[in-house]
Enzyme design. Structure first.
Site, PDB file in Angstrom:
ATOM      1  N   GLY B  51     -15.092  12.120  -7.448  1.00 14.56           N
ATOM      2  CA  GLY B  51     -14.638  11.455  -8.673  1.00 14.56           C
ATOM      3  C   GLY B  51     -13.861  10.200  -8.352  1.00 14.56           C
ATOM      4  O   GLY B  51     -13.721   9.830  -7.182  1.00 14.56           O
ATOM      5  N   GLU B  67     -19.640   7.207  -9.114  1.00  7.52           N
ATOM      6  CA  GLU B  67     -18.770   7.891  -8.157  1.00  7.52           C
ATOM      7  C   GLU B  67     -19.534   8.946  -7.355  1.00  7.52           C
ATOM      8  O   GLU B  67     -19.284   9.123  -6.161  1.00  7.52           O
ATOM      9  CB  GLU B  67     -17.567   8.522  -8.871  1.00  7.52           C
ATOM     10  CG  GLU B  67     -16.531   7.523  -9.350  1.00  7.52           C
ATOM     11  CD  GLU B  67     -15.714   6.899  -8.205  1.00  7.52           C
ATOM     12  OE1 GLU B  67     -15.763   7.405  -7.063  1.00  7.52           O
ATOM     13  OE2 GLU B  67     -15.032   5.899  -8.455  1.00  7.52           O
ATOM     14  N   PRO B  88       1.065  15.318 -16.504  1.00  8.99           N
ATOM     15  CA  PRO B  88       1.555  14.116 -15.829  1.00  8.99           C
ATOM     16  C   PRO B  88       1.773  14.286 -14.324  1.00  8.99           C
ATOM     17  O   PRO B  88       1.757  13.299 -13.593  1.00  8.99           O
ATOM     18  CB  PRO B  88       2.881  13.826 -16.554  1.00  8.99           C
ATOM     19  CG  PRO B  88       2.717  14.440 -17.901  1.00  8.99           C
ATOM     20  CD  PRO B  88       1.879  15.677 -17.682  1.00  8.99           C
ATOM     21  N   GLU B 117     -15.676  13.826   4.536  1.00  7.83           N
ATOM     22  CA  GLU B 117     -16.657  14.866   4.830  1.00  7.83           C
ATOM     23  C   GLU B 117     -17.137  15.429   3.500  1.00  7.83           C
ATOM     24  O   GLU B 117     -16.431  15.334   2.492  1.00  7.83           O
ATOM     25  CB  GLU B 117     -15.971  15.977   5.640  1.00  7.83           C
ATOM     26  CG  GLU B 117     -16.914  16.922   6.353  1.00  7.83           C
ATOM     27  CD  GLU B 117     -16.135  18.012   7.093  1.00  7.83           C
ATOM     28  OE1 GLU B 117     -16.629  19.149   7.117  1.00  7.83           O
ATOM     29  OE2 GLU B 117     -15.025  17.746   7.594  1.00  7.83           O
TER      30      GLU B 117
END
Lengths: 148, 148
Positions: B51, B67, B88, B117
């Site tokens: 991501g 991504e 948060p 990896e």
């Protein structure tokens, strides 16, 4: 992608990494009555789900509670996430990504903050025009309710 | 909430509205093999879902495709959204909100970009440590699969 701000002191450019703006929107199910929508006090005009920008340091769930209270005066109980909507043209002003929550509330909504008016609607009598992609979000919501 | 940047030309503060950073993460189901995770090349170290940051002007779905390709060399087909995660403190560096997608792919993943990896894992043999809140996200994913 970088964004260029202008320094208010020297007038030269300041560059910064640029992310889409993050918002929440809320499908509020008002007990035995219908869904709570607001009429926007600012452009783009039209009816819309209550919602707004997420502050740095605030969870999405906290932003939902705050925006529901600010715009409709309701305390909401979150029941689920409907999904995230991110088409770059969904807001004509700038690129915003919204995460849509479903919540329930009771009591009498009262318009405040960015909401000029508040109304309660059912699937068959939605107001028009609906701002942003909120027509599509509401269609997804009604389809999701039918699958439940 | 406002953020203060420092003008690189005159050294004075430039203020800007501050939103959480928006990211996507991807549960990639590799055909008949398991889930694709990456070992991070940067802090915070550990294994993680592929991501990264969403660019301004890019939809979440486009960010997922980009991504996945950058970190695992896989072309993925999106099958759904798992949900958004926004505590948060979920990223120790700064406040990020992630929208997690589920996707499928075939072929051989190869680590690239921020991935040191790449590995393929099943529910019973997940690697450790998992970075961020990715352990919780994976638990939610496995619970969601069982409900399907």
């Amino acid at each position: 992608m970088k964004e260029e701000l202008i320094c208010p002191h020297c007038g030269r450019p300041v560059s910064r990494y640029r992310n889409p703006f993050l918002t929440v929107d809320i499908v509020i199910e008002l007990e035995n009555k219908g869904l709570v929508l607001i009429q926007r006090a600012k452009e783009p005009y039209g009816w819309a789900l209550p919602g707004g920008f997420v502050d740095y340091g605030e969870s999405l769930e906290e932003a939902v509670q705050r925006e529901a209270r600010e715009e409709t005066s309701l305390d909401v109980e979150l029941t689920g996430q409907l999904g995230a909507y991110s088409a770059p043209d969904r807001d004509p002003r700038h690129h915003t990504v919204t995460v849509v929550f479903v919540a329930r509330a009771r009591g009498e909504p009262r318009a405040a903050d960015d909401a000029r008016e508040v109304g309660v609607f059912a699937e068959g009598n939605l107001p028009s025009p609906l701002a942003f992609d909120h027509g599509r979000i509401l269609a997804d919501y009604f389809a999701w309710k039918k699958r439940m």
